[in-house]
Scaffold this active site. Sequence first.
Site, PDB file in Angstrom:
ATOM      1  N   HIS A  66     -11.010  -8.310   1.668  1.00 39.04           N
ATOM      2  CA  HIS A  66     -10.849  -6.948   1.140  1.00 39.04           C
ATOM      3  C   HIS A  66      -9.470  -6.769   0.499  1.00 39.04           C
ATOM      4  O   HIS A  66      -9.356  -6.355  -0.664  1.00 39.04           O
ATOM      5  CB  HIS A  66     -11.039  -5.947   2.296  1.00 39.04           C
ATOM      6  CG  HIS A  66     -10.906  -4.519   1.881  1.00 39.04           C
ATOM      7  ND1 HIS A  66     -11.991  -3.720   1.581  1.00 39.04           N
ATOM      8  CD2 HIS A  66      -9.815  -3.726   1.724  1.00 39.04           C
ATOM      9  CE1 HIS A  66     -11.574  -2.508   1.251  1.00 39.04           C
ATOM     10  NE2 HIS A  66     -10.248  -2.481   1.339  1.00 39.04           N
ATOM     11  N   GLU A  67      -8.430  -7.089   1.250  1.00 41.28           N
ATOM     12  CA  GLU A  67      -7.068  -6.880   0.731  1.00 41.28           C
ATOM     13  C   GLU A  67      -6.789  -7.799  -0.459  1.00 41.28           C
ATOM     14  O   GLU A  67      -6.024  -7.435  -1.363  1.00 41.28           O
ATOM     15  CB  GLU A  67      -6.029  -7.092   1.835  1.00 41.28           C
ATOM     16  CG  GLU A  67      -6.141  -6.139   3.036  1.00 41.28           C
ATOM     17  CD  GLU A  67      -6.099  -4.661   2.680  1.00 41.28           C
ATOM     18  OE1 GLU A  67      -5.495  -4.302   1.649  1.00 41.28           O
ATOM     19  OE2 GLU A  67      -6.697  -3.854   3.432  1.00 41.28           O
TER      20      GLU A  67
ATOM     21  N   HIS B 286      -7.680  -6.036  -3.589  1.00 44.63           N
ATOM     22  CA  HIS B 286      -6.571  -5.184  -4.056  1.00 44.63           C
ATOM     23  C   HIS B 286      -5.512  -6.026  -4.768  1.00 44.63           C
ATOM     24  O   HIS B 286      -4.993  -5.670  -5.816  1.00 44.63           O
ATOM     25  CB  HIS B 286      -5.900  -4.486  -2.862  1.00 44.63           C
ATOM     26  CG  HIS B 286      -6.655  -3.309  -2.309  1.00 44.63           C
ATOM     27  ND1 HIS B 286      -6.992  -2.217  -3.077  1.00 44.63           N
ATOM     28  CD2 HIS B 286      -7.098  -3.029  -1.054  1.00 44.63           C
ATOM     29  CE1 HIS B 286      -7.624  -1.314  -2.321  1.00 44.63           C
ATOM     30  NE2 HIS B 286      -7.714  -1.789  -1.084  1.00 44.63           N
TER      31      HIS B 286
ATOM     32  N   GLU C 205      -9.752   0.755  -4.925  1.00 45.45           N
ATOM     33  CA  GLU C 205     -10.681   0.494  -3.820  1.00 45.45           C
ATOM     34  C   GLU C 205     -11.938  -0.205  -4.330  1.00 45.45           C
ATOM     35  O   GLU C 205     -12.532  -1.026  -3.623  1.00 45.45           O
ATOM     36  CB  GLU C 205     -11.016   1.817  -3.124  1.00 45.45           C
ATOM     37  CG  GLU C 205     -11.455   1.683  -1.691  1.00 45.45           C
ATOM     38  CD  GLU C 205     -10.427   0.970  -0.804  1.00 45.45           C
ATOM     39  OE1 GLU C 205     -10.862   0.231   0.098  1.00 45.45           O
ATOM     40  OE2 GLU C 205      -9.198   1.129  -1.018  1.00 45.45           O
TER      41      GLU C 205
END
Lengths: 495, 495
Positions: free
Chosen positions: A265-266, A269, A295
Amino acid sequence: MNQPANKNYQQLCEHFQNISHFEHLSALGDWDQAAMMPTGGGEARGAAMATLAKHIHSLKTAPMLEDTIAAAEQESLSGEQQANLREIRYQFQQANIVPGSLVEAKTKAAYHCEQAWREQRSQNDWQGFKPNLENVLALTKEEANIRAAALNISPYDALLDKFEPGMTSARLEQIFGGLKLWLPSLIEQVQDQQQHQPSYAIAQAASDAQALLSRDVMTLLEFDFNHGRLDTSSHPFCGGVPSDVRLTTRYDVADFTSGLMGVVHETGHAKYEQGLPHKWRGQPAGNARSMAIHESQSLFCEMQLGRGSAFLKQLQPQLKQRLDCNLSHEQLLNIYSKVSPGHIRVDADEVTYPCHILLRFEAEKAIVSNQLAVADLPDFWSQQMQSLLGINTDGDYKNGCMQDIHWAVGEMGYFPSYTLGAMYAAQFKAAIERQLGSIEDLVANGKLSTIMGWLNHNIWSKGSLLTTDELVQHATGDTLNPAHFKQHLIERYLP
Amino acid sequence: MNQPANKNYQQLCEHFQNISHFEHLSALGDWDQAAMMPTGGGEARGAAMATLAKHIHSLKTAPMLEDTIAAAEQESLSGEQQANLREIRYQFQQANIVPGSLVEAKTKAAYHCEQAWREQRSQNDWQGFKPNLENVLALTKEEANIRAAALNISPYDALLDKFEPGMTSARLEQIFGGLKLWLPSLIEQVQDQQQHQPSYAIAQAASDAQALLSRDVMTLLEFDFNHGRLDTSSHPFCGGVPSDVRLTTRYDVADFTSGLMGVVHETGHAKYEQGLPHKWRGQPAGNARSMAIHESQSLFCEMQLGRGSAFLKQLQPQLKQRLDCNLSHEQLLNIYSKVSPGHIRVDADEVTYPCHILLRFEAEKAIVSNQLAVADLPDFWSQQMQSLLGINTDGDYKNGCMQDIHWAVGEMGYFPSYTLGAMYAAQFKAAIERQLGSIEDLVANGKLSTIMGWLNHNIWSKGSLLTTDELVQHATGDTLNPAHFKQHLIERYLP
């Protein structure tokens, strides 16, 4: 001597480049306090960060800006320069609304609240946390009211606008209203279907081994370690600056699956930050477009790629090597597709996640409009969790209203970005599949780079040169359309 | 409304508190770039730090300061307030001498040079390093000349004054001239005495285990981990701020002894920072007194405490537990008392160390007075090393003139502080032993805290409230007296 034809614009660029240097230091201070700083350093750091925030604010509201921006708007500029000037004016306007003293006071209160929250959360200490939160939210409401008066919109809309320019609670109520019509029954259907799925024993995995696995996964996702690093913090996030992106995660020795997908997930980003246009580094046009678009990139990485069968299959050699994990990729797929209502937003599956956002959206609106006092938040929380997910949080503040960092640092109006991001991610997936074919097939055929290339071309490299609607229209042929999110969930969870 | 009787002074305090917040961020940026930052982040960081340095400079040269300082000097102030005002004026004067553009240019050049140096040093790449160093040193000489003209002293004295206010090359020549009279024969005598000492096999020790041992040692030295942390970097240092001191060290898997004593050394710096007066945090009077006094604290910790028999005995359980090391404390004492001329300053023993400083002192004077070009530095280095320590460094830049970070970041005039620090440390030892008894006995009897208490009372808690001479006179009854250093070396190495 000849002046350049766009000297006012050039002057603005220099000024905002200068601001970006102080923002660099602000990002570093934020990352450090979450990932590195010992508790005793908090007070001095908070004071330093408040002074820095006030200084950045004073630069963004410099008296010369009004006239220089007006003069630059009369100059001959390229399309991209015009876009940069639009973003410069937006930042100037936003900063001018709020007095520097409030920025400083809020930064200081937020640092104090966050520092104490770390310990208080682990001790379920609502009574200790409450006055700090009241203090931060009082300042946040003050900011909301000042913004509302200046922009002639409601106080909550004025907060939303900070993170998602142009977004309103009316539009959100429409979007979220739509969700409410089909999501509860979808959750029920999926749970019915999954009720006979086996559960899997997950072996313990040392943090060090998980950290090595994390680096493997980031490498697979083409993270550039020459321009970033991975550390741990109590609340995972992606910070830093585009040339040096700082990711954090946390490792649960008893269950590696959560930390692993947290890193994916990160990294989403981070890829966005690392892919922002080099040419516009340090200029407002070089920033990420919005929180929802940000996001969308982390969720795309996690949901559209990371939790897919083909990607999990690719991870297997590393899982075996680093953790001696023998789960098959079908088993991993089952684990990562499991839908199960829970207390914690960041641990929630993709299907129940929007319920956590609905709760926070309602709570934020009620707090900002003075219909909900901080003291009554725990009860509100428990009632909503009961009604949305059948979960009681009475007395369990730690896993209830104390679980998130956002309000503690004065970020109200941010939460809706998560679900908007999920919707954008699904919409990007649909566009990619129309243009390039199935994402599962691309990953299975070793063409992850093709997908990254599409994201880079259509999202990352655009920075803030386009508005959100232009960006999404340009990439997908449509503005935000929540139908893709519903379609994505049905395809994945009710195949 | 009544104004406070010392409103000008109060205004200055607020202004310098504000400056300290930006200096906090500067310390963080420096630590991070050395301990955390990936290489690719260097360019943006360098630009941000240059802007920050320029901003701090502009605050220290704010036009209102001249009059406000003059007015404050007429106000009724306590003795400590007067001392703070003296330090405020000193900072103002120092900053006013150098133009902000030079500060910015030097910061940028230093960041660039240092970043490249890390790679270049490991590759022995003198040709790559030379132009960067020339650039930094050209700016350093420009600074020296500007300071010299303003202070009506020689350019090199103007650099010395930055780190050791009031120190001159004439005084240093006298002090170092004295050293040269007895040090070479002392080195010879000690080597003669030690020639039949056995050498010891040192077992490999993993970095992780050494890191745990480091924490043990820091705990033994009463380091406050709530206000600081330990990391690794290619060049060990102590940075951060008093409420959050950042130490770094490096671990050699083949020889733990160097990293271990490195941590003891840096902990000495850290104790000084952590012990600076709380009441004066953020004010110039709250800063460490000078670089030589700082070095006296690290060297006291390393030489007077760490390499002593009693302390090494206390370390044995941890050495056994963490590294499975079975060296007796007598063997450790032999290892840590071994005198042996070598290439590397930071690895040098206490007796040959001043030779490394003599070399750098001569080189700096020659460079600043244009008698030595950067291109000729490697030859100069090798000749001096040959004459001082019998070592040839021809072609070995990595272990010759490229070994230190100081010149790469524009810090000329700093090196003498190391040997001045060694002299102060020996003088403090003599004072403690006169007042409290033998340091070895105190440590052996578990009274390390008594020694720390003396340092805290006499050095740390004084910040910059006293001048260096006042501080040393107050603590030891005398100003700098190099005889104590000679006495210390003879006692320890020719018992």
